[in-house]
Every structure is written in C-alpha cells, then in structure tokens.
Design a protein around this motif. Structure first.
Motif, short mmCIF file in Angstrom:
data_model
loop_
_atom_site.label_atom_id
_atom_site.label_comp_id
_atom_site.label_asym_id
_atom_site.label_seq_id
_atom_site.Cartn_x
_atom_site.Cartn_y
_atom_site.Cartn_z
N UNK A 27 0.95 -1.47 -0.03
CA UNK A 27 -0.12 -0.07 0.00
C UNK A 27 0.78 1.25 0.02
N UNK A 30 1.44 2.90 -3.28
CA UNK A 30 0.29 3.65 -4.17
C UNK A 30 0.25 5.04 -3.88
N UNK A 31 0.47 5.74 -4.60
CA UNK A 31 0.82 7.20 -4.25
C UNK A 31 -0.58 8.04 -4.26
N UNK A 32 -1.58 7.22 -4.87
CA UNK A 32 -2.92 8.22 -5.13
C UNK A 32 -3.87 7.43 -4.09
N UNK A 33 -4.55 8.45 -3.37
CA UNK A 33 -5.33 8.13 -2.12
C UNK A 33 -6.39 6.93 -2.41
N UNK A 34 -7.46 7.37 -3.36
CA UNK A 34 -8.48 6.67 -3.78
C UNK A 34 -7.79 5.29 -4.36
N UNK A 36 -4.85 3.90 -3.42
CA UNK A 36 -4.61 2.81 -2.49
C UNK A 36 -5.85 2.32 -1.58
N UNK A 37 -6.87 3.12 -1.54
CA UNK A 37 -8.01 2.55 -0.69
C UNK A 37 -8.63 1.40 -1.89
N UNK A 38 -8.62 1.62 -2.98
CA UNK A 38 -9.11 0.52 -3.73
C UNK A 38 -8.31 -0.80 -3.86
N UNK A 40 -6.44 -1.76 -1.36
CA UNK A 40 -6.48 -2.39 0.18
C UNK A 40 -7.70 -3.16 -0.06
N UNK A 41 -8.85 -2.50 -0.23
CA UNK A 41 -10.26 -3.06 -0.37
C UNK A 41 -10.34 -4.47 -0.97
N UNK A 42 -9.76 -4.10 -2.51
CA UNK A 42 -10.09 -5.41 -3.36
C UNK A 42 -9.30 -6.70 -2.91
#
Ligand SMILES: [Zn+2]
Lengths: 433, 353
Positions: A27, A30-34, A36-38, A40-42
C-alpha cells in the motif's frame, strides 16, 4: 469467549498479521489515495471470498494472500500511469511475475490432500479442515468419556509439591506455568440468598468455575504446524495478560498457564447468571474462576485435545479442593452467559454443547435447569438455536416446563410470571451497580 | 460463534481494475459531511479539493415585503413556505445576529431532528445550495453518518435511510460512510488508513479505529462542542454569543484561564476529552477480535470542536494517563479540521466511482 457487549459496527475479518504487513508494504507504494484504498479493499475482499479451508491453513493462506495482493497490485499498475504507483524494486517485481507459479505451487502442495474439494460448500470445507491432516489426538469432546465412573466429589488429597519463580508442581502431576501471571482487582462481590433476604457481600475465595473456549486462530493440530501452534499460544497469552482475561488458560498441548491470579478478578464471564442451592450469582467475573481451553468452539467442529482434558481435570480437582467449590458451580460459559438487556440466554455460547463433564468428574449441567430461565424468566432467540445446530440443551426445556407448572399453580399466564421474574432480576442487577 | 453469511466464491484472476480517471469526468463524485452544526461539501477541483460549507440552521420569519427586501439587500438566502420566509444556512446566522433571534436546527446530536417539521426540507435546500443538482443521474455522493448511538441504535437506521432517500430523490447515488472512518480516510492515507479518527462535532463525537481501512470499532458519544458552550454559558450566566466570542478569542486549554468563562470552557472541554478517552478504553476491551497491531497507531482529531488551542495536547495527555492496551504513535489535529470528514467522504466516493 470473554463476555462483553458487542459494539455496533464491529470488525469484519482482517487477514493474519504477517499478511497485513505485506499489504501495508505494498500500500505504501500506491501514491494516489483513492487507488490506495481500492488496492487494500479489493485485496481484502478477494481474500475473504476464499474458502474457509484456505484461510485456515497457515502456509496455504499465506501463498494465496500474497497472490491476491499481487494480482490487485498488478491490476492497479496496468490501469494507472507511472506517477501513481511506485512499482516495487526487483525482488517484488519478480515475485509479481512469478505469482502464477506460486499459486500453482500451492495447488501442488495441497493437491494430494484433497484440494479438488475446494469447490465444496463451506460446511464441506470446514469438515475437510478438521480432517485433512491426520489428527489422531484430537477428540470430539462430545464423545469423550475417560473416567466414566469417576466420582463427582473432588479428591481428598492433592498438594503443592514444589514451586519455582515460573512453575508450580502439584501432586496429581499438574504443572502450572506462572511466568505470565498478573494480579488484578481483588475479588469483592455480592451473592443473593434464594430466600429473598438481603445480599451478602463477600471478599473471600471464588465460589465456582466457568469454562471457556478462547476462540483464537487455530492451526491444524499436526507436527508440521508445531511452530504455528506455539506462536498462536504465545500471541494469545500476551493478549489475555494485557487485558486480564481468564484466570487460567490451557493450551493445546495441555500446558496450564495462570494468567490472572486466583485472588484477582479476571474478565471472562461478562453478564451472566448462575445459582446453587442457596444463592444466586450475577455477573460471575468477581465470584467465579475463569478457565479457558485454547480452542475454536463451534457447532461444526469441536476441537479439544486429550492433553487438554487431562489438564483441565487436574486443575479442576486442585481448585475444588482448595476452595471447596461444589460440583454444581462448575459450569461452561454458554450456560451462564446472558444478554441482560434483551433477557436472552446464550449470549456467548462457548461450550453450550459438547463439554466433557464426565471426563472432568463433573455432573452433566446440560440436564440442569438454568436459573436464568427458571428463576429470572429469560428466553432465547432462533439465532442461538441455529448456533447450537438446531437444538438447545435439555435443561432449558426442563426450566420452561417448571416455569409453566408454576404459572398454572398460581393461575397466571406464563408471560406474566416471566415478566415478574425479569423484574426481580432487574432489582438484583440494580444492587450490583 | 455467530454464524457467518455464506460467501460467493470469486475467481481471483477475474478482477476488475479500477476505472481510469475520466471515465465519469462529467460527474465528479461528491463528499458530504452532514453535521449537526454545519454541512460541508467537498469536490475534486483540478489537483486539489474544493470545499464549501453552510451552517446547518434556519430561522422562520413572518412573510412581509419589507423583510424580503432586507434579505435581498443583504444577499441572505431564503425560501418561502406556507406564508413564511425561511432563512437558512450561513444567512440564518447572519440574520439572527442582526435581529437577536434564535436559530433552529434540522439535526440534533448527529441525527435528523424528528420533532422539527422543517428538518428534512431544510436539509435538502442546504444540500442543494452546496452541491446543486447532479450533472448526470446516479452521480456518486458519499455522506457521513455517525456510529449508532449506544442507547438508541435504531435511530441511526432511520436517519441513514431518510438521508439516502432524500439524496436519491435529488438524483444522487448516495452511500453512507462512518464519520470517524471518513477522518481516517482523509487524514491517515500515509499510514495506509490505519489509526484512530475522531470527529468532534457540535452535537456528537464520533470515534473509529481502523486498520488498513477496515473499521475495528466505531462508536459515538452523545456530547459535542455545543454541549460545552451551553454548559459553560449556563454556569457563568453568559450568553451563547459571548461564550463563542471568548472561545474564538484565543482560548488556550493549556494555559491558566483568564476569566470565568474560559475557566468553565476548560472544565467542560476536559470532560468531553475524558469521555472520549474512556470510550476508547472501553471499546478496546469490548472488541472481541482486536487485531494484533504491529506498530503504534496515530490519532487524528477533526471537527470544529477540536480547534481550540491546546486541544490536541490535552487529548494526548488524557490518552497517556489512561494507559491503553495499545500503543499510540501521535495525536494531532487534522490538516483542515472543518473539512476533514467531507474530504474523507469524497475519497470514498472517488474510490467507489
Ligand atoms: Zn467464554
């Protein structure tokens, strides 16, 4: 399980902690916050979608988790430009390209033991997990019957033989590991005489024992997993000690650890109800000793080892002798735990079936009418029936029959009687505050 | 153990990649913080984020041409309703100050005020002013909701359903996000969304501990900045306006108070902080499966009530004294405390887009 109200919005499943470290590491790239969230979640969603079997086998789940994390990472890399992802340096890049080989390796490793059944239902997978690895020493507690003719009286002579800073040896062979022992708040509790006279304050010794299942992660009980089993126990001990949960814990090799000293209150029973001939006991943390089996108690799989049963028998003997604990007050958590606000029994259900009473030299409490129902008018919901595989223990039926009889004697509706008993319970509960 | 719902199996290789930016460029997602005292909207704007806010309050006036003229001259927003003029948002506060009137609130303690007949309509008017109508149908919008209040969990279900319905009727694809989690999203990205996010609102304080974006626990405490102001006003006999003025005029929670209002504010802020810290300690012992944490967790404080000087410092001290079973790495104020929740909601909306 330790007794506390479940918080609303509490935890979904997080993967094992070594895998979380990987996820954390990736994680951070990954530099782009959304995105990064994607990522982790996926990864977490894909892992959760795996069969229970995979998530239970330590080595397999590790490989599968890494594969899924790399998959998500790759998908992200393909869909984004370079500035979004700091694509890992060589070793990880290599790992990413080799991910299919890794997964194939997994298939090969487990293939012989029945991986083709992966598509079977979840129940099938659970069944498989319990049987996949040869486990001659794991017993189903329900069918356990070591000393069928053992007296339910505590033996008359057990004594402390020697003692060091980290261990006690008892004359019945039990060794108690005291290395991790912590002291908490001293016992101080109320007991409620059944004759209705005012409650009695006590600071003295415990009056009973509540048995639990620790419900932590369980590696298969086999030689190859020795390291994992020991790691899990060590993690569990640390967790219990920090939170002062349980007085004793019995690991899967039958080693007994004193976590919270016997004179101190351990967190274990939460809101709970029990009674003997003379008294009602409410919220048993203060008045009962908590003993946990390191075990995943569930309706599908009862896992408890012969060594654990032997140790629990010896420990129970020692405690009963030392404190004069009566047989009636040795009871599993599932039979005492309640949801006090909703007036439901079985809030925690550990050992609400399959407890080896016989082997421990105890009378079968499944036949005893639980005072929560009998004396305080508690009920149960379908969820509990489901959790226990479709049937409650016979004592509940007995208690309900007794209640109905009493109502008809007093010529009132059972519901009215129950309401009165519940109000009585609230009165007693108020006095605890 | 409670039985788990059966899960659908999914082939690990067949996974949709996140949509490339621009596929829905005409309808930028929206993050919305539905707070008791103000509503904040956040949107992507070039490389940055643009946020707007309106006070979540209104004022009802008898209809008259004269009043309308004054409102128009002062560029104060209003709607006509049943022979009344309803002044809302920032204008309501302006007008209330001009005429020494009391404003009313569509929300109480984080939830729609059920005893306020105008509540829902006013919320819609304020939201519309902030975000307008969606550009395309089904434009994604994430709105903040509190954690269920411990005494009345059903009230949240009602609130959430009502807000969702309202936003859907406006044409949005509306999805809720927990307020504390939204703070974790907006402020703890560098920590891979692990830590404790706390939003100190006007009527409610929300706490969420998340690990790798997965909430481990969240809870709400029925206390907020408004309660602090109110209590301080009550014990000192000062008006709410004067309390507010003192608060904004350099109140420092770590310095000896300069007057009795400042003293009272310190006492009630300390009480608020201690309630939250107690709540965290309790949640930590109550959570059945607390993941084993490999590193200390950061704590971020957002919301208007966390702004007074020395608040974070006070909070850090209270946490230290409590000796929690987890390690805390740091306690800090959010970069923009007033918009942190809305920005977090926007992040969720962008990720789900
Ligand atoms: Zn238990």
């Amino acid at each position: 399980m330790w007794g506390f109200t479940h918080l609303p919005g509490a935890s979904p499943e997080l993967p094992h902690r070594r895998h979380r470290a990987t996820l954390d590491f990736l994680s951070s790239r990954v530099m782009d916050p959304p995105k990064k969230l994607w990522f982790i979640k996926s990864t977490l969603t894909a892992y959760e979608a795996q069969a229970e079997l995979i998530r239970r086998l330590p080595i397999v789940r590790g490989i599968v988790f890494h594969f899924l994390a790399l998959e998500s990472f790759g998908a992200l890399a393909r869909s984004s430009n370079e500035s979004v992802i700091d694509f890992p340096k060589l070793p990880l890049r290599l790992l990413y390209y080799l991910r299919h080989a890794l997964l194939a390796g997994t298939f090969a490793v487990v293939g012989f033991s029945g991986y083709h059944l992966y598509g079977a239902s979840r129940t099938g997978a659970d069944w498989l997990a319990a049987r996949l690895i040869p486990t001659p020493e794991i017993l189903s507690a329900a069918g356990l019957d070591f000393h069928p003719n053992r007296s339910t009286k505590a033996p008359a002579n057990v004594w402390l033989v020697t003692e060091t800073d980290t261990e006690e040896l008892w004359s019945n062979g039990l060794r108690i590991d005291t290395e991790f022992t912590t002291t908490g708040k001293a016992r101080h509790y109320l007991v409620f005489p059944k004759d209705g006279s005012s409650p009695i304050e006590r600071t003295g010794p415990p009056v009973g024992i509540v048995y639990h299942a620790s419900q932590n992660d369980m590696a298969p009980f086999a030689e190859d997993f020795s390291r994992d089993i020991l790691d899990q126990t060590r993690d569990l001990i640390g967790w219990l000690k920090r939170r002062e949960i349980y007085n004793y814990m019995i690991d899967r090799f039958g080693r007994v650890y004193r976590i919270v000293s016997e004179e101190s209150v351990a967190i274990h029973a939460g809101e709970s109800i029990w009674a003997d001939e003379d008294y009602f006991y409410l919220n048993l943390n203060e008045s009962f000793i908590g003993i946990a089996f390191e075990s995943q108690w569930s309706t599908d799989v009862d896992l408890i080892t012969a060594a654990q049963v032997q140790a629990a028998t010896n420990l129970t003997d020692i405690l009963r002798l030392r404190y004069g604990i009566e047989d009636i007050n040795c009871v599993p958590h599932g039979l005492v735990s309640v949801n006090a606000d909703q007036k439901l029994i079985g809030y925690h259900a550990d050992w609400a079936r399959g407890f080896p009473f016989n082997a421990l030299g105890l009378k079968n409490k499944y036949e005893t009418a639980p005072p929560s129902v009998d004396a305080f008018g508690f009920g149960y919901d379908d969820d509990l029936v489901d959790r226990l595989g479709g049937r409650l223990w016979p004592g509940v039926e007995l208690a309900q029959a007794q209640l109905a009889e009493r109502a008809s004697k007093e010529t009132i509706e059972p519901a009215e009687l129950r309401a009165r008993l519940r109000a009585h319970y609230e009165d007693l509960r108020d006095q605890l505050r | 153990m409670p039985s788990q719902p059966s899960r659908k199996k999914k082939s690990p290789t067949r996974k949709a990649a996140p949509r490339k930016a621009g596929s829905r460029a005409s309808a930028k997602p929206v993050g919305l913080d539905l707070g008791t005292s103000s509503i904040v909207a956040a949107r992507q704007n070039g490389q940055g984020i643009r946020s707007k806010s309106e006070l979540n309050a209104f004022l009802e006036l008898p209809s008259s041409r004269f009043t309308e003229q004054i409102l128009d001259q002062n560029q104060i927003d209003f709607v006509r309703d049943n022979g009344h003029l309803v002044v809302f948002g920032n204008g309501a506060f302006k007008f209330a100050n001009m005429f020494n009137a009391e404003t009313r609130r569509p929300m109480r303690h984080g939830l729609v005020n059920a005893s306020e007949p105008y509540a829902q309509k006013l919320l819609q008017v304020i939201v519309e002013k902030l975000v307008g109508k969606p550009k395309t149908k089904g434009q994604l919008l994430c709105f903040s909701v509190p954690a269920p209040p411990q005494d009345a969990p059903a009230s949240l279900v009602y609130h959430e359903a009502l807000m969702k319905q309202m936003l859907s009727s406006m044409g949005f694809d509306a999805r809720p996000v927990n307020e504390g989690l939204a703070i974790v999203f907006s402020e703890l990205e560098k920590k891979n969304f692990s830590g404790i996010g706390i939003s100190f609102g006007g009527g409610l304080t929300n706490v969420c501990l998340a690990y790798l974006s997965v909430p481990v626990f969240s809870f709400a405490i029925d206390k907020g900045g408004d309660d602090v102001d109110e209590a301080a006003g009550e014990v000192t006999g000062e008006t709410a306006t004067r309390v507010k003025a003192i608060k904004e005029d350099g109140l420092d929670l770590n310095r000896k108070p300069r007057n009795k209002v400042a003293g009272a504010l310190q006492i009630y802020y300390t009480d608020l902080i201690e309630s939250v810290v107690d709540g965290i300690a309790e949640a930590l012992t109550q959570t059945e499966r607390m993941p084993k944490l490999d590193k200390p967790l950061p704590v971020v404080l957002g919301g208007g009530s966390a702004i007074p000087k020395g608040f974070a410092e006070r909070f850090r001290k209270a946490l230290e004294e409590k000796k929690l079973p987890i390690e805390i790495a740091s306690v800090r104020l959010a970069k923009e405390p007033l918009t942190a929740t809305a920005r977090g909601a926007l992040l969720k909306a962008t990720y789900e887009n």
